[in-house]
Structure formats: C-alpha cells, structure tokens
Design an enzyme around this catalytic site. Structure first.
Site, PDB file in Angstrom:
ATOM      1  N   GLY A  33       0.199  -1.209   0.254  1.00 58.10           N
ATOM      2  CA  GLY A  33      -0.230  -0.046   0.048  1.00 58.10           C
ATOM      3  C   GLY A  33       0.698   1.097   0.336  1.00 58.10           C
ATOM      4  O   GLY A  33       0.725   2.304  -0.172  1.00 58.10           O
ATOM      5  N   ASP A  54      10.700  -6.866  -2.181  1.00 58.55           N
ATOM      6  CA  ASP A  54       9.054  -7.028  -1.685  1.00 58.55           C
ATOM      7  C   ASP A  54       9.209  -9.128  -1.940  1.00 58.55           C
ATOM      8  O   ASP A  54       8.857  -9.598  -2.936  1.00 58.55           O
ATOM      9  CB  ASP A  54       7.816  -6.784  -2.166  1.00 58.55           C
ATOM     10  CG  ASP A  54       6.952  -6.903  -1.634  1.00 58.55           C
ATOM     11  OD1 ASP A  54       6.331  -7.849  -0.666  1.00 58.55           O
ATOM     12  OD2 ASP A  54       6.463  -5.739  -1.280  1.00 58.55           O
ATOM     13  N   SER A  61      -7.168  -9.878  -0.624  1.00 62.52           N
ATOM     14  CA  SER A  61      -7.696  -8.896   0.297  1.00 62.52           C
ATOM     15  C   SER A  61      -6.366  -7.587   0.316  1.00 62.52           C
ATOM     16  O   SER A  61      -6.699  -6.407   0.649  1.00 62.52           O
ATOM     17  CB  SER A  61      -7.520  -8.914   1.777  1.00 62.52           C
ATOM     18  OG  SER A  61      -5.493  -9.871   2.049  1.00 62.52           O
ATOM     19  N   ASN A  62      -5.166  -7.417  -0.710  1.00 58.05           N
ATOM     20  CA  ASN A  62      -4.776  -6.666  -0.789  1.00 58.05           C
ATOM     21  C   ASN A  62      -5.074  -5.405  -2.172  1.00 58.05           C
ATOM     22  O   ASN A  62      -4.805  -4.023  -1.166  1.00 58.05           O
ATOM     23  CB  ASN A  62      -3.232  -6.916  -1.027  1.00 58.05           C
ATOM     24  CG  ASN A  62      -2.275  -7.880  -0.558  1.00 58.05           C
ATOM     25  OD1 ASN A  62      -1.853  -8.164  -1.025  1.00 58.05           O
ATOM     26  ND2 ASN A  62      -2.491  -7.699   0.400  1.00 58.05           N
ATOM     27  N   LEU A  63      -6.234  -5.819  -2.838  1.00 54.93           N
ATOM     28  CA  LEU A  63      -6.587  -5.335  -4.065  1.00 54.93           C
ATOM     29  C   LEU A  63      -7.304  -3.587  -3.546  1.00 54.93           C
ATOM     30  O   LEU A  63      -7.398  -2.621  -4.519  1.00 54.93           O
ATOM     31  CB  LEU A  63      -7.213  -6.129  -4.831  1.00 54.93           C
ATOM     32  CG  LEU A  63      -6.727  -7.661  -4.980  1.00 54.93           C
ATOM     33  CD1 LEU A  63      -7.455  -7.772  -6.278  1.00 54.93           C
ATOM     34  CD2 LEU A  63      -5.490  -6.410  -5.663  1.00 54.93           C
ATOM     35  N   ARG A  65      -6.630  -1.306  -1.354  1.00 54.01           N
ATOM     36  CA  ARG A  65      -5.440  -0.532  -1.334  1.00 54.01           C
ATOM     37  C   ARG A  65      -4.028   0.010  -2.276  1.00 54.01           C
ATOM     38  O   ARG A  65      -3.556   0.771  -2.141  1.00 54.01           O
ATOM     39  CB  ARG A  65      -5.043  -0.334   0.214  1.00 54.01           C
ATOM     40  CG  ARG A  65      -4.450  -1.929   0.871  1.00 54.01           C
ATOM     41  CD  ARG A  65      -3.962  -1.706   2.274  1.00 54.01           C
ATOM     42  NE  ARG A  65      -3.057  -3.004   2.623  1.00 54.01           N
ATOM     43  CZ  ARG A  65      -3.506  -3.875   2.511  1.00 54.01           C
ATOM     44  NH1 ARG A  65      -4.721  -4.684   2.149  1.00 54.01           N
ATOM     45  NH2 ARG A  65      -2.148  -4.824   3.240  1.00 54.01           N
ATOM     46  N   LYS A  78       4.786  -9.605  -5.616  1.00 48.64           N
ATOM     47  CA  LYS A  78       4.040  -8.483  -6.222  1.00 48.64           C
ATOM     48  C   LYS A  78       5.545  -7.356  -6.201  1.00 48.64           C
ATOM     49  O   LYS A  78       5.215  -6.859  -7.617  1.00 48.64           O
ATOM     50  CB  LYS A  78       4.611  -7.840  -4.817  1.00 48.64           C
ATOM     51  CG  LYS A  78       3.007  -7.678  -3.903  1.00 48.64           C
ATOM     52  CD  LYS A  78       2.510  -7.356  -2.631  1.00 48.64           C
ATOM     53  CE  LYS A  78       1.633  -7.805  -1.711  1.00 48.64           C
ATOM     54  NZ  LYS A  78       1.305  -7.070  -0.225  1.00 48.64           N
ATOM     55  N   ASP A 122       6.658  -1.137   6.745  1.00 52.14           N
ATOM     56  CA  ASP A 122       5.511  -1.233   7.472  1.00 52.14           C
ATOM     57  C   ASP A 122       5.771  -2.570   8.496  1.00 52.14           C
ATOM     58  O   ASP A 122       4.416  -3.024   9.135  1.00 52.14           O
ATOM     59  CB  ASP A 122       4.096  -1.213   7.391  1.00 52.14           C
ATOM     60  CG  ASP A 122       2.995  -0.079   7.767  1.00 52.14           C
ATOM     61  OD1 ASP A 122       3.509   0.154   8.648  1.00 52.14           O
ATOM     62  OD2 ASP A 122       2.301  -0.330   7.441  1.00 52.14           O
ATOM     63  N   CYS A 177      -2.809  -4.151   9.287  1.00 53.88           N
ATOM     64  CA  CYS A 177      -3.837  -4.065   8.260  1.00 53.88           C
ATOM     65  C   CYS A 177      -5.142  -5.756   8.724  1.00 53.88           C
ATOM     66  O   CYS A 177      -6.273  -4.993   8.734  1.00 53.88           O
ATOM     67  CB  CYS A 177      -3.654  -3.843   6.200  1.00 53.88           C
ATOM     68  SG  CYS A 177      -2.568  -2.492   6.496  1.00 53.88           S
TER      69      CYS A 177
END
Length: 324
Positions: A33, A54, A61-63, A65, A78, A122, A177
């Site tokens: 994000g 990464d 569930s990422n999409l 943001r 990613k 993060d 998150c």
C-alpha cells in the site's frame, strides 16, 4: 524531454534537476500500500534506477489499497508484477525487482550506493534494520507507517537523526492491516508523501530530512514537526540480526507458540514474554541472548524485561509470516 516537460519547467527542477533524477538510484522496500504509490510517482518523475524489494505475493485482500494490481495478478510476486507495470508506464526507468524479504543479512548490500531509501515495508524489524544501516552508511531514509485512519512519514538518517531517535521504544501492543484495518486512500496518501520527500531530497527542495508529517484521515488534518536535534538513544539498543547470524554459544529463545512455527533451532527454548518478568531465565555471562518472534514486537518486550536482570548483549530476530 516532452515526457517531463510539466515538471522540468519548474524552477525547482529544470534540466539540471531532471538530470539528477535520471542518474539517481532509489531503493524501495515493500511493494504494498505504501510502496505502490511511491513507486508509481518516482517512475513517473523519471528516477533512473529503482530497486524494488518485496517477498510477498498479491492477495485479493490487498486490492482495495494496492490499486496497481489486478485480479489476474493474485498469487504473483508483487515486486515482479509491479516492475512489469512500471516498464509499461515509463520504459526510460529501470526497475529491478527482488523477490525476497529484507533482512539484516541482505540490507547492507541493497542500501550501498543508493541515493535515498524508502521504507514502505510497514514492519518494525524492517524499519529499524533500515534505519540502523542507513545511519551507518549515511544514506537518507524516508520511513513511513499507516494503519486504520492515520499514518506518518519522516525523513531520517543521511545527516538527520535516525528512526530510533524518534521512536526509541516499540509500543506495548501494535496492530496491522489484517487486525486493525486500513482505508486505501490513507496508505495512498502516505506513500505519495514518501515519493514527494524523496524527490525533494534528490532535487534539493526544502529540508525533508529531519522532518515528520502526521496525517489523520478522520479529520482530514495533518501536522508536521522537525526533529533535527533529537538525540540518538544512549546505551546499547536492541539490534535485529538474521537467523543466519546465530552461533552455537547463543542463548536462543523462540517466543512463537508451537502452533505458530517450529523452533528456530533444535537448541532453542520455547518461552513467552511473561517468562522473563521474574528473572528465572538468565543466559550465562559469556552468552548472547537471541530472542525470536514473528514481527519483533514480542522479542523487544522480552528483551526489555530481560535487561532488568541481565546486562549482556541481546539480539532480536523477526522471522516474518510463515510462507505456505
């Protein structure tokens, strides 16, 4: 120059500034994000070389943001997916994807030679690892975090105080998150601010290093302050190490539950943070205490408790999520 005409016309940029961007090398740690908007704006601005680190794959569930990715990308790394998208956005920029987690073992080589580093992971362990190494190598670090409806971005190291000068201790508890939730525009705003601070540094606009900005989406307000004179913490700070740095003489404690992960080594003890509050678990005088957990938070708490009864060296390991 037609691609960059709208920014190079600015007196703060010009042809010389655009040349600096073209020759710059930026390291971005995290393609989620925060990393997605930061990457897009730096590629759009013409930053010549970007290394993108990464170790995760795209999840549905990422999409909400991480809007660079599509349904067809689910399950793909990613870093590689983002790099392919950026090649289509600006073929003049080289984005080198590295599908791996940032660790204390690989971080020094990744940071060496970079003009600025963006901490978009993060993660407690990644943030402090990057800060420690950037401080030692005198490389600017733009670090950030976002959760729920708020976040912050700060320009550290590279002549400014480090992240440890702002946050010498971790919080007693922390969400993520998955547990606390987050709105997509919050991380988008913070990631975009990271890109802006990085561009400001590369172009010599203002003084982004030594400044923190906090953003509250609930009130649509932001506040900033400078921390140029913030002192680095006194004494030995808890340092993160890689699991490959464990030695035979270390006093190893795995704070993860049995159903969370297997022991990091056969000689490790399985204890909890609370086991260190009564002073019964103490390493030998010639040992180093190595405390292991998933994110680094439990290891930090256990180290703080152990420090009250034992004054030897303590190192932390954050193993991250188990990959199925």
């Amino acid at each position: 120059m037609s691609r960059y005409a709208r920014q190079s016309i600015l007196p703060e940029v010009g042809s010389s500034g655009q040349a600096r961007l073209t020759s710059a090398h930026v390291l971005i740690v995290g393609a989620g994000g925060l990393g997605v908007p930061a990457l897009q704006y730096l590629v759009g601005a013409g930053v010549g070389q970007i290394t993108l680190v990464d170790g995760d794959v795209v999840d549905e569930s990422n999409l909400h943001r991480q809007v660079l990715y599509r349904m067809a990308d689910i399950g793909k790394p990613k870093a590689e997916t983002a790099a392919q998208q950026m090649a289509a956005l600006n073929p003049e920029v080289t984005v080198s994807p590295i599908v791996a987690l940032l660790t204390p073992a690989n971080a020094p080589a990744l940071i060496a030679g970079c003009d600025v580093v963006l901490d978009c992971a993060d993660s407690f362990a990644a943030s402090y690892t990057l800060s420690d190494i950037c401080l030692a190598q005198n490389v600017p670090l733009i670090t950030a975090s976002a959760l729920a409806l708020s976040g912050y971005v700060a320009g550290t190291c590279g002549g400014a105080p480090s992240l440890r000068a702002i946050f010498p201790d971790l919080p007693a508890q922390a969400g993520n998150c998955a547990t606390s939730g987050v709105l997509g525009p919050v991380v988008g705003t913070i990631g975009t601010l990271q890109a802006q601070m990085a561009l400001n540094h590369l172009l010599g606009i203002g003084q982004p290093l030594g400044q923190m900005l906090r953003y509250d989406a609930a009130t649509l307000r932001s506040a900033s302050f400078r921390f140029d004179q913030a002192p680095e913490p006194d004494g030995a700070a808890f340092r993160f190490i890689s699991h490959t740095d464990i030695t035979a003489n270390d006093y190893i404690v795995d704070l993860r539950a049995p159903d969370e992960a297997p022991l990091i080594t056969p000689t490790a003890q399985r204890l909890s943070v609370e086991d260190f509050t009564n002073g019964t678990h103490i390493p030998a005088p010639d040992q180093r205490a190595v405390l292991v957990c998933r994110s680094g938070l439990r290891s930090w708490r256990a180290a703080t408790a152990l420090q009250h009864t034992w004054h030897g060296e303590i190192a932390l390991i954050a193993m991250g999520d188990i990959t199925p």
